[in-house]
Design an enzyme around this catalytic site. Sequence first.
Site, short mmCIF file in Angstrom:
data_model
loop_
_atom_site.label_atom_id
_atom_site.label_comp_id
_atom_site.label_asym_id
_atom_site.label_seq_id
_atom_site.Cartn_x
_atom_site.Cartn_y
_atom_site.Cartn_z
N GLU A 73 -13.47 5.58 0.08
CA GLU A 73 -14.29 4.95 0.90
C GLU A 73 -14.85 5.64 2.13
OE1 GLU A 73 -12.16 0.73 1.53
OE2 GLU A 73 -10.66 2.16 1.00
N LYS B 198 -15.05 4.31 5.93
CA LYS B 198 -13.82 3.88 6.65
C LYS B 198 -13.93 4.61 8.07
CE LYS B 198 -10.10 2.37 5.46
NZ LYS B 198 -8.50 2.09 5.17
N GLU C 272 -8.82 9.31 6.05
CA GLU C 272 -8.89 7.77 5.63
C GLU C 272 -9.96 7.60 4.51
OE1 GLU C 272 -7.19 5.32 6.69
OE2 GLU C 272 -5.87 6.21 8.15
N GLU D 200 0.91 -0.98 -0.11
CA GLU D 200 0.07 0.06 0.14
C GLU D 200 0.91 1.35 0.07
OE1 GLU D 200 -2.74 0.18 3.33
OE2 GLU D 200 -3.42 -1.51 2.82
#
Length: 363
Positions: free
Chosen positions: A311, A314, A320, A260
Site C-alpha cells: 500500500e 500508507k 508499512e 493481522e
Amino acid sequence: MAKMLLLLWLLVDLLVFIITVAQDAQPVGVCYGRVGDDLPSQQDVVNLYKINNITRMRIYDPDRATLQALKGTNIELIIGVPNDSLQSLNQQSAANTWVRNNIQNYSDVRFRYVAVGNEVDPNNANSQYVSYVLPAMRNLHNAITAAGLGNQIKVSTATYAGLLGVSYPPSNGAFNDNAREFIEPIIKFLAENNSPMLVNIYPYFVDANGNLLYALFLSPGTIVSDNGRNYSNLFDAILDAHYAAQASVGGENVEIVVSESGWPSAGGDAWTFQTAETYYTNLIAHVTGITGTPAKPGRSIETYLYSMFDEGMKPGAESERHFGIFYPDRRPKYQLSFNLIKSRNGKISERYGLLSAFSVQGF
C-alpha cells in the site's frame, strides 16, 4: 487374519485422524487494505481471492464496491468500523442504520465479525477514541441481534501488543495499568456474548533479542521455558501473553483471532524479500496446523495475513508500505498455499509411515 485386522484398525484410525485434522483446521484469511493509488478494482481483488482459494477477508471500512463484489461468494468477512466513525455509533439509532446499510442490505455476503475500531489505545495517537469503543460495540451488537443475526455475526474490536505492560514470560502477560480500565469491560462484554477478541500480532515489531530464527519459526528448539511450557517461536509467546492478560481480567474463555500478522519485504531493519517469504510461509504452516500454542494446545489459530497488497500511500515508516503478498498488478509476491492442513505433530507420515509429509508449500 490378525495382520489384516491390525491393518484395518490402522486405516480406520488414520481416516478418523485425517477427518479430525480437516475439521479442526482453520483456513488463513488475508486483510484487504486499500491505502494505495495503483490497486486493482474491488471486483478484481475478490476474483483474486477466489482464484487463490482465499476464503476469509478482512476489510477496514464498509466499502460498498467490495461488499457488492463479495455477494454470492464463499468468502467470510471481517468488516471494520474505522476509528473516526466510532463516536457516531454511540447512538443506537445510528448503529441500527449502520447495520441496515452495511450488513442487512448485503444478505448474501458471509459476514463473520464486525471489528469495532483498530488498535485503540489510551497511550497512542488513537487515545481520543477510547471512550467510544465499548458503547459502539454494544449498540452494534444490539442492532445485529435485533436483525436476527446474533448467532451468525460476532462483534469485537482489534487490539495489539501495545496494550500489554508485561509479556515475558508469556504466563505473566498483563495489560498496562492505564489500559486495563479501557480493555477490561470490553473483554467482559466479549465473554458475555461468546465473541472472540481480535488481536494484531507482529513478531516483526517486537523485540526478539536479536533472535531472528525465533521470530521466523525457525528455532531448532526451546528458546523460552515458562513453567513447563516451551516456546520455540515468538508468535506463540505473544499470543499466549495476550491470553494470560485476558484471563487476569475475566477473559479466560475468550478466544483470540489473530486479525493481522505479517512481515515487510522492504523498508526495515530485519528484512529481506526472503525473510518475509519465510515468515508468511511458516506462519501459514503453523496456524493451519492443530498444534496450537503451549498455553492453548490442540487447535488451529484463526489468522489473517497482512496484507493483500503493498500500500504505497500508507503513512509512517517505509516498511508499512511493503507488507503485501501480491503486487498491485495481481502477481503473487511469494509462493504461498493458503489452506495448508498439517497434522498435530506436523507430519502425518511420522505417526503412520503411510503418507508422505505435508510440505510448507502444499500437499
